[in-house]
Design a protein around this motif. Structure first.
Motif, short mmCIF file in Angstrom:
data_model
loop_
_atom_site.label_atom_id
_atom_site.label_comp_id
_atom_site.label_asym_id
_atom_site.label_seq_id
_atom_site.Cartn_x
_atom_site.Cartn_y
_atom_site.Cartn_z
N THR A 1 0.83 -1.20 0.00
CA THR A 1 0.00 0.00 0.00
C THR A 1 0.87 1.25 0.00
OG1 THR A 1 -1.76 -1.12 1.21
CG2 THR A 1 -1.75 1.27 1.28
N GLY A 2 0.56 2.18 -0.90
CA GLY A 2 1.29 3.44 -0.94
C GLY A 2 2.58 3.40 -1.73
N LEU A 3 2.92 2.24 -2.30
CA LEU A 3 4.14 2.13 -3.08
C LEU A 3 3.83 2.29 -4.57
CD1 LEU A 3 5.91 -0.88 -1.31
CD2 LEU A 3 6.10 1.56 -0.81
N ASP A 4 4.72 2.96 -5.29
CA ASP A 4 4.49 3.16 -6.72
C ASP A 4 4.70 1.85 -7.47
OD1 ASP A 4 7.35 2.91 -7.43
OD2 ASP A 4 7.54 4.84 -6.42
N ALA A 5 4.30 1.82 -8.74
CA ALA A 5 4.35 0.59 -9.54
C ALA A 5 5.76 0.02 -9.62
CB ALA A 5 3.80 0.87 -10.94
N LYS A 6 6.76 0.88 -9.78
CA LYS A 6 8.15 0.41 -9.89
C LYS A 6 8.59 -0.28 -8.61
CE LYS A 6 12.86 2.18 -10.62
NZ LYS A 6 13.67 3.40 -10.84
N THR A 7 8.26 0.30 -7.46
CA THR A 7 8.64 -0.30 -6.18
C THR A 7 7.87 -1.60 -5.94
OG1 THR A 7 9.05 1.91 -5.29
CG2 THR A 7 8.88 0.13 -3.70
N ARG A 8 6.58 -1.63 -6.32
CA ARG A 8 5.80 -2.86 -6.15
C ARG A 8 6.39 -3.99 -6.97
NH1 ARG A 8 1.28 0.47 -7.09
NH2 ARG A 8 0.65 -0.78 -8.88
N GLU A 9 6.84 -3.67 -8.19
CA GLU A 9 7.43 -4.70 -9.05
C GLU A 9 8.71 -5.28 -8.46
OE1 GLU A 9 7.93 -2.90 -12.85
OE2 GLU A 9 5.78 -2.70 -13.23
N SER A 10 9.48 -4.45 -7.77
CA SER A 10 10.75 -4.91 -7.19
C SER A 10 10.57 -5.51 -5.79
CB SER A 10 11.75 -3.75 -7.11
OG SER A 10 11.28 -2.74 -6.23
N PHE A 11 9.33 -5.48 -5.28
CA PHE A 11 9.09 -5.92 -3.91
C PHE A 11 9.37 -7.42 -3.74
CE2 PHE A 11 6.44 -7.01 -0.19
CZ PHE A 11 6.98 -6.12 0.72
N ASP A 12 9.16 -8.20 -4.79
CA ASP A 12 9.42 -9.64 -4.69
C ASP A 12 10.88 -9.91 -4.40
OD1 ASP A 12 8.05 -12.23 -4.88
OD2 ASP A 12 9.50 -12.61 -6.48
N THR A 13 11.76 -9.07 -4.93
CA THR A 13 13.20 -9.21 -4.63
C THR A 13 13.45 -8.95 -3.15
OG1 THR A 13 13.74 -8.45 -6.86
CG2 THR A 13 15.50 -8.36 -5.22
N VAL A 14 12.76 -7.97 -2.58
CA VAL A 14 12.88 -7.68 -1.16
C VAL A 14 12.42 -8.87 -0.33
CG1 VAL A 14 12.02 -6.20 0.71
CG2 VAL A 14 12.61 -5.19 -1.50
N ILE A 15 11.26 -9.44 -0.70
CA ILE A 15 10.72 -10.60 0.01
C ILE A 15 11.70 -11.77 -0.03
CG2 ILE A 15 8.90 -12.35 -0.01
CD1 ILE A 15 7.96 -9.70 1.05
N LYS A 16 12.29 -12.01 -1.21
CA LYS A 16 13.24 -13.12 -1.35
C LYS A 16 14.42 -12.97 -0.40
CE LYS A 16 12.31 -14.39 -6.17
NZ LYS A 16 12.79 -14.31 -7.57
N GLN A 17 14.93 -11.74 -0.27
CA GLN A 17 16.08 -11.52 0.60
C GLN A 17 15.70 -11.64 2.08
OE1 GLN A 17 19.06 -8.56 -0.39
NE2 GLN A 17 18.00 -8.11 -2.31
#
Length: 490
Positions: free
Chosen positions: A186-202
């Motif tokens: 919530t509140g994250l732009d499309a670019k950040t949402r797309e890269s969020f899976d990388t954050v989750i993996k780490q």
């Protein structure tokens, strides 16, 4: 397989009502969960149950992941709790100033003189208590959450999405065994949402067991399992790979009574001939940091705009100039409702024509404000009701609450109702004065899928029956009302 958590035949009460009955759930080691459902309040309550913040009146909640830790701490004579091993990121995150008082007010973020009382991102992260040793050091958190470029920025200067990234960073600094994220996208732009899976993996790769609430169409690939809430229990559990990600159909969402809406909005409606907003070569900077660079934008009466831009690109600053909250408006060539800013008008002259909703507004109302008082405060453009209202004004506010089906909340404290209920109360607050300009800044943030669709339908109803001008800010194209037909991209 080792269990992380077990919920068995549980009846769960929260805020004086039964939220779950016969609730069963098993969380095993190596599983990473997405919790979805039509009710955002139920999703949040499910996480709070894991945290032990709800009342279990039947059945049990067992947390095997903390047993060894608690036994060790008890043998050492140290006070302990399973919560020592859990970090959460809620949708109602708050940060405190250097005096350790959370007393920020909305206008403060746009006033450079206020920054001295507030920690920077770096100062705040350095002061996060670290009870558990682990991978997540200050440097690694700054890198993962893309906070490096923000580390010397004051907390009150952060955009909504930047604040969310910081909140996740704070949680990681605690090196928890279990991380609970309530609608983290919530509140994250499309670019950040797309890269969020990388954050989750780490995060998962560091040994943390993660659970997040989210929407059906935003389940990260790194999540291993999905649980669907409904009918006061979990109605479906399956692996992520076998889950149907199709969005629920918005057909059949009726909205609100159009006739009553017209009665409330059309009385004494103002119609303007000159532009509602006219920004001419507008530049805003703090020190050497340029936020807006020679921006030009004209909004004519009755137009419906969506304002787009990535997190930190100046959307909130631009909105603050329009709604009269930013003192840098006086250093620029800005015209509102046919009148130049700084030509003798008061801030109240500006505000009386503008309805405004943003998710962060919820944080700035005093704790003693009821939902009725919050709606009434819209008539006076104050963050809370601080004067005596007339019987007619109170009846008007109650009519707005009834229109949204919230009349039972009239005398409940605003901070004690659900996030989606807060959003509709804020919408009633914005509309009660029949504004000529409605500014909605991520206004449906925090709602579940049904409520977001309902909110969008209501805005379309408002646009259909009035000459109102609309500026709508959203990172989600599916949330933009159908009435919107113009785009301004920062």
């Amino acid at each position: 397989m080792t269990k992380i958590l077990s919920i068995c035949n549980a009846t769960i009460r929260h805020l004086d009502k039964v939220v779950f009955e016969e609730l069963d759930f098993e969380w095993e080691q190596g599983q990473y969960w997405a919790i979805i459902g039509r009710s955002g309040a139920e999703q949040t309550t499910f996480l709070e149950t894991i945290m032990g913040k709800t009342l279990v009146t039947k059945g049990e909640v067992v947390r095997p992941f903390a047993e060894a830790y608690q036994k060790e701490m008890s043998n050492l004579g140290k006070v302990n709790s399973f919560r020592d091993l859990i970090a959460t990121v809620s949708q109602q995150y708050t940060f405190r100033n250097k005096s350790n008082i959370q007393n920020f007010y909305y206008q403060q973020r746009f006033n450079s003189m206020e920054s001295e009382e507030t920690s920077t991102v770096l100062e705040y992260l350095r002061n996060v208590p670290q009870h558990n040793p682990g991978k997540w050091t200050l440097e690694k958190v700054l890198q993962l959450m893309r906070l490096e470029t923000l580390k010397h920025k004051s907390l009150i200067k952060l955009s909504n999405g930047e604040t969310r990234r910081l909140a996740i960073g704070v949680a990681l600094m605690k090196n928890p065994s279990v991380l609970l994220l309530d609608q983290p996208l919530t509140g994250l732009d499309a670019k950040t949402r797309e890269s969020f899976d990388t954050v989750i993996k780490q995060i998962i790769g560091s040994g943390i067991h993660l659970m997040m609430t989210t929407h059906r169409h935003e389940i990260p690939e790194s999540v291993s399992h999905v649980a669907v809430l409904g009918e006061k229990k979990i109605i479906k559990v399956c692996p992520r790979k076998g889950f149907d990600l199709q969005q629920e159909d918005e057909q059949g969402i009726m909205g609100i009574d159009q006739n009553i809406l017209a009665q409330l909005l059309l009385k004494n409606e103002k119609v303007y001939a000159s532009p509602i907003v006219d920004l001419r070569n507008v530049t805003v900077k703090y020190g050497e940091k340029v936020i807006l660079d020679r921006v030009n934008w004209t909004v004519l009466p009755g137009e419906k705009w969506v304002l787009k831009g990535e997190n930190g690109k100046g959307k909130s600053t631009l909105i603050s100039l329009i709604i009269g909250e930013n003192p840098q408006a006086y250093a620029n060539d800005i015209w509102l409702f046919g009148r130049k800013r700084g030509s003798g008008e008061s801030i109240w002259d500006i505000k009386q024509n503008i309805g405004f909703v943003a998710p962060e507004l919820s944080r700035f109302f005093p704790a003693n404000q009821t939902c009725l008082k919050v709606v009434l405060s819209g008539l006076f453009d104050t963050m809370g009701l601080f004067r005596k209202n007339t019987d007619e004004q109170e009846e008007l506010a109650i009519n707005w609450l009834q229109l949204f089906g919230l009349e039972k909340l009239a005398h409940k404290l605003f901070k004690q109702v659900t996030l989606e209920e807060q959003r509709f109360v804020l919408l009633a607050r914005a509309l009660i004065k029949r504004p000529s300009l409605l500014v909605l800044d991520e206004a449906s943030q925090g709602m579940d899928e049904y409520q977001r669709a309902l909110f969008k339908r209501i805005i379309d109803q408002v646009c259909y029956i009035t000459h109102l001008t609309l500026i709508y800010v959203s990172h989600y194209q599916e949330d933009v009302p159908k009435a919107v037909n113009k785009v301004f991209q920062l």
